[in-house]
Design a protein around this motif. Structure first.
Motif, PDB file in Angstrom:
ATOM      1  N   UNK A 169       0.838  -1.203   0.000  1.00 27.09           N
ATOM      2  CA  UNK A 169       0.000   0.000   0.000  1.00 27.09           C
ATOM      3  C   UNK A 169       0.872   1.252   0.000  1.00 27.09           C
ATOM      4  N   UNK A 170       1.906   1.278   0.856  1.00 23.69           N
ATOM      5  CA  UNK A 170       2.786   2.446   0.931  1.00 23.69           C
ATOM      6  C   UNK A 170       3.516   2.649  -0.392  1.00 23.69           C
ATOM      7  N   UNK A 171       3.920   1.558  -1.019  1.00 23.75           N
ATOM      8  CA  UNK A 171       4.591   1.648  -2.326  1.00 23.75           C
ATOM      9  C   UNK A 171       3.673   2.292  -3.360  1.00 23.75           C
ATOM     10  N   UNK A 172       2.407   1.893  -3.369  1.00 23.03           N
ATOM     11  CA  UNK A 172       1.442   2.469  -4.307  1.00 23.03           C
ATOM     12  C   UNK A 172       1.255   3.961  -4.045  1.00 23.03           C
ATOM     13  N   UNK A 173       1.257   4.340  -2.770  1.00 28.17           N
ATOM     14  CA  UNK A 173       1.071   5.747  -2.405  1.00 28.17           C
ATOM     15  C   UNK A 173       2.262   6.583  -2.870  1.00 28.17           C
ATOM     16  N   UNK A 174       3.459   6.056  -2.731  1.00 33.31           N
ATOM     17  CA  UNK A 174       4.650   6.776  -3.183  1.00 33.31           C
ATOM     18  C   UNK A 174       4.698   6.843  -4.712  1.00 33.31           C
ATOM     19  N   UNK A 175       4.312   5.782  -5.381  1.00 31.69           N
ATOM     20  CA  UNK A 175       4.276   5.815  -6.855  1.00 31.69           C
ATOM     21  C   UNK A 175       3.312   6.888  -7.340  1.00 31.69           C
ATOM     22  N   UNK A 176       2.176   7.007  -6.646  1.00 32.04           N
ATOM     23  CA  UNK A 176       1.210   8.053  -6.981  1.00 32.04           C
ATOM     24  C   UNK A 176       1.835   9.435  -6.768  1.00 32.04           C
ATOM     25  N   UNK A 186      12.937   8.904  -5.633  1.00 27.80           N
ATOM     26  CA  UNK A 186      12.641   7.493  -5.824  1.00 27.80           C
ATOM     27  C   UNK A 186      11.660   7.022  -4.759  1.00 27.80           C
ATOM     28  N   UNK A 187      11.182   5.815  -4.929  1.00 31.22           N
ATOM     29  CA  UNK A 187      10.246   5.216  -3.983  1.00 31.22           C
ATOM     30  C   UNK A 187      11.047   4.482  -2.909  1.00 31.22           C
ATOM     31  N   UNK A 207       4.963  10.324  -6.752  1.00 28.83           N
ATOM     32  CA  UNK A 207       6.033  10.588  -7.726  1.00 28.83           C
ATOM     33  C   UNK A 207       5.453  11.167  -9.016  1.00 28.83           C
ATOM     34  N   UNK A 208       4.283  10.650  -9.405  1.00 29.37           N
ATOM     35  CA  UNK A 208       3.648  11.136 -10.642  1.00 29.37           C
ATOM     36  C   UNK A 208       2.829  12.398 -10.421  1.00 29.37           C
ATOM     37  N   UNK A 264       7.648  19.745  -9.688  1.00 31.87           N
ATOM     38  CA  UNK A 264       8.031  21.147  -9.739  1.00 31.87           C
ATOM     39  C   UNK A 264       7.694  21.719 -11.113  1.00 31.87           C
ATOM     40  N   UNK A 265       7.897  23.016 -11.264  1.00 33.41           N
ATOM     41  CA  UNK A 265       7.576  23.659 -12.534  1.00 33.41           C
ATOM     42  C   UNK A 265       8.377  23.122 -13.707  1.00 33.41           C
ATOM     43  N   UNK A 266       9.546  22.545 -13.426  1.00 31.37           N
ATOM     44  CA  UNK A 266      10.377  21.996 -14.504  1.00 31.37           C
ATOM     45  C   UNK A 266       9.998  20.566 -14.868  1.00 31.37           C
ATOM     46  N   UNK A 267       8.947  20.037 -14.208  1.00 29.02           N
ATOM     47  CA  UNK A 267       8.477  18.692 -14.531  1.00 29.02           C
ATOM     48  C   UNK A 267       9.140  17.587 -13.739  1.00 29.02           C
ATOM     49  N   UNK A 268      10.080  17.936 -12.858  1.00 34.02           N
ATOM     50  CA  UNK A 268      10.742  16.929 -12.042  1.00 34.02           C
ATOM     51  C   UNK A 268       9.915  16.653 -10.782  1.00 34.02           C
ATOM     52  N   UNK A 269       9.855  15.392 -10.390  1.00 28.34           N
ATOM     53  CA  UNK A 269       9.079  15.010  -9.210  1.00 28.34           C
ATOM     54  C   UNK A 269       9.754  15.502  -7.936  1.00 28.34           C
ATOM     55  N   UNK A 270       8.954  15.735  -6.897  1.00 26.89           N
ATOM     56  CA  UNK A 270       9.517  16.139  -5.603  1.00 26.89           C
ATOM     57  C   UNK A 270      10.238  14.961  -4.945  1.00 26.89           C
ATOM     58  N   UNK A 271       9.951  13.745  -5.415  1.00 21.61           N
ATOM     59  CA  UNK A 271      10.572  12.544  -4.850  1.00 21.61           C
ATOM     60  C   UNK A 271      11.545  11.946  -5.859  1.00 21.61           C
TER      61      UNK A 271
END
Length: 419
Positions: A173-180, A196-197, A182-183, A187-194
């Motif tokens: 469940x936690x893995x699914x939450x982190x994958x969500x 990796x998972x 990540x997508x 940021x404004x440049x399109x890079x995720x705040x995370x």
């Protein structure tokens, strides 16, 4: 509606005297510091702002509310931001970035639920329980602060306290939450705040618990004491739910349904004239119509005579249908000395069906298993009438093991009279 007031030197006494606009908001700009202003809304709220062209567009930055922020503090903050802008920084983007980095586990879960609109009610219940039981102390943590080491330690802790299977479930469940996340959070440049998972640590180190799939069933010689214990539940004077739970358990055994499919079944899904019922919300999301055997038909007729709910197996909670009858299941285990889970009833149905050589295609259809990799199965159409005979054969075999009167096919349970 926005109104403009001639520029003034913004001071504490001036802000205190500012009148409230009848509608909308009013702005008063400072005569000394360009871009610095105070905003007043129709509700009487006053706040300080800074207006400045950033990256070719005029941006309005909120400095803070008055009187929490004094005039002098707001002026100093405006000076500081103007200095940042002068050297090419974007305070608005930085503030948004800071807010994204502070996204908590609870915030991500709330957004996850809003986005995944097709989550089944039972799945949502399980997820919320994991958040409130397993990750309750992580809910207010920023996702960026949850490390791989924290994940590993929590996985071990859950495994030792609640069991290895539950630990794996929680981390999936936690893995699914982190994958969500990540997508979802970029940021404004399109890079995720995370980057990796962190749950991937369990895969990379092969730390997932090895949990063999349950293969437990109620064995043929155990069905008689189990059945007798279920019937005795109907005479339980302590709980009015006991008779309903007994019928629910028998229904699970004699149909092979998943517990949630049976629990959420409504009377509108049952056609007693046609002796069939339809599952509209199945695990694989494909509706399925199945025949009613003589045993199940009689059970439903008896249940309908004493029920006034839209659900066949009505519950006492907010959901309206039966939820996890743990107390009654435990009582049956004590009475019969047969340990079982609700899903064991489904496995027992399938095992009995295989033992009497029911066609694999018919059985897969009866239990609503997909046959996507079987080319031949794609050409077979199993309608309700073709499933009626194999369903009845399974029922008869179960009745034999339960040692129910084979002529009557079902014990005639007394129907309480309404007074």
């Amino acid at each position: 509606m926005t109104s403009q007031t001639p520029p003034q030197r913004i001071t504490k006494s001036y802000v205190d005297r500012l009148s409230t606009p009848a509608t909308g908001q009013a702005f008063v700009r400072d005569t000394e510091l360009k871009g610095f202003a105070v905003r007043v809304t129709s509700s009487g709220a006053k706040s300080f702002i800074l207006e400045k062209r950033i990256d070719g567009k005029v941006k309005r930055l909120t400095l803070g509310r008055y009187p929490e922020l004094t005039v002098e503090q707001a002026r100093k903050e405006a000076h500081k931001l103007l200095g940042h802008i002068a050297v090419g920084r974007n305070p608005a983007a930085e503030k948004k970035q800071e807010a994204l980095q502070g996204t908590t586990l609870k915030k991500a879960f709330d957004d996850f639920v809003k986005t995944r609109k097709n989550l089944k009610e039972r799945t949502l219940y399980d997820y919320r329980r994991l958040m409130n039981v397993v990750f309750t102390d992580w809910q207010d943590k920023a996702m960026t602060s949850i490390s791989k080491d924290m994940v590993s330690k929590r996985h071990n802790k859950i495994g030792s306290e609640r069991g290895e299977a539950y630990a794996n479930l929680a981390m999936r469940f936690l893995r699914a939450l982190f994958n969500f996340a990540i997508a979802q959070y970029e940021y404004g440049n399109g890079h995720s705040i995370l980057r990796e998972n962190p749950v991937m640590r369990l895969t990379q180190t092969r730390a997932w618990y090895r949990v063999d799939r349950r293969q437990t069933v109620i064995k043929p010689h155990q069905l008689t004491p189990w059945y007798q214990a279920v019937i005795s539940l109907k005479q339980d004077p302590i709980s009015s739910q006991s008779a309903l739970v007994a019928d629910y358990l028998l229904f699970l055994l004699f149909t092979g349904l998943r517990r949630q499919e049976a629990a959420t079944l409504k009377w509108s899904d049952i056609d007693l004239d046609d002796r069939s019922f339809t599952l509209k919300d199945t695990k694989n999301r494909e509706p399925l119509t199945l025949p009613l055997t003589d045993f199940v038909f009689n059970l439903l007729q008896s249940r309908k005579a004493v029920e006034n709910s839209e659900y066949v197996f009505a519950g006492e909670g907010k959901a309206g249908y039966l939820i996890e009858p743990r107390r009654q299941v435990q009582k049956i285990i004590q009475l019969s000395d047969v340990s079982f889970t609700l899903h064991d009833l489904r496995r027992t149905f399938i095992t009995i069906a295989e033992s009497i050589d029911i066609s694999a295609y018919a059985l897969k259809r009866l239990v609503n298993h997909k046959m996507t990799n079987d080319v031949t199965a794609g050409y077979i159409v199993s309608d309700v009438e073709r499933l009626r005979k194999p369903m009845e054969q399974i029922s008869i075999q179960l009745l034999r093991y339960c040692k129910v009167d084979e002529e009557k096919k079902i014990l005639q349970f007394p129907i309480p009279r309404h007074t």
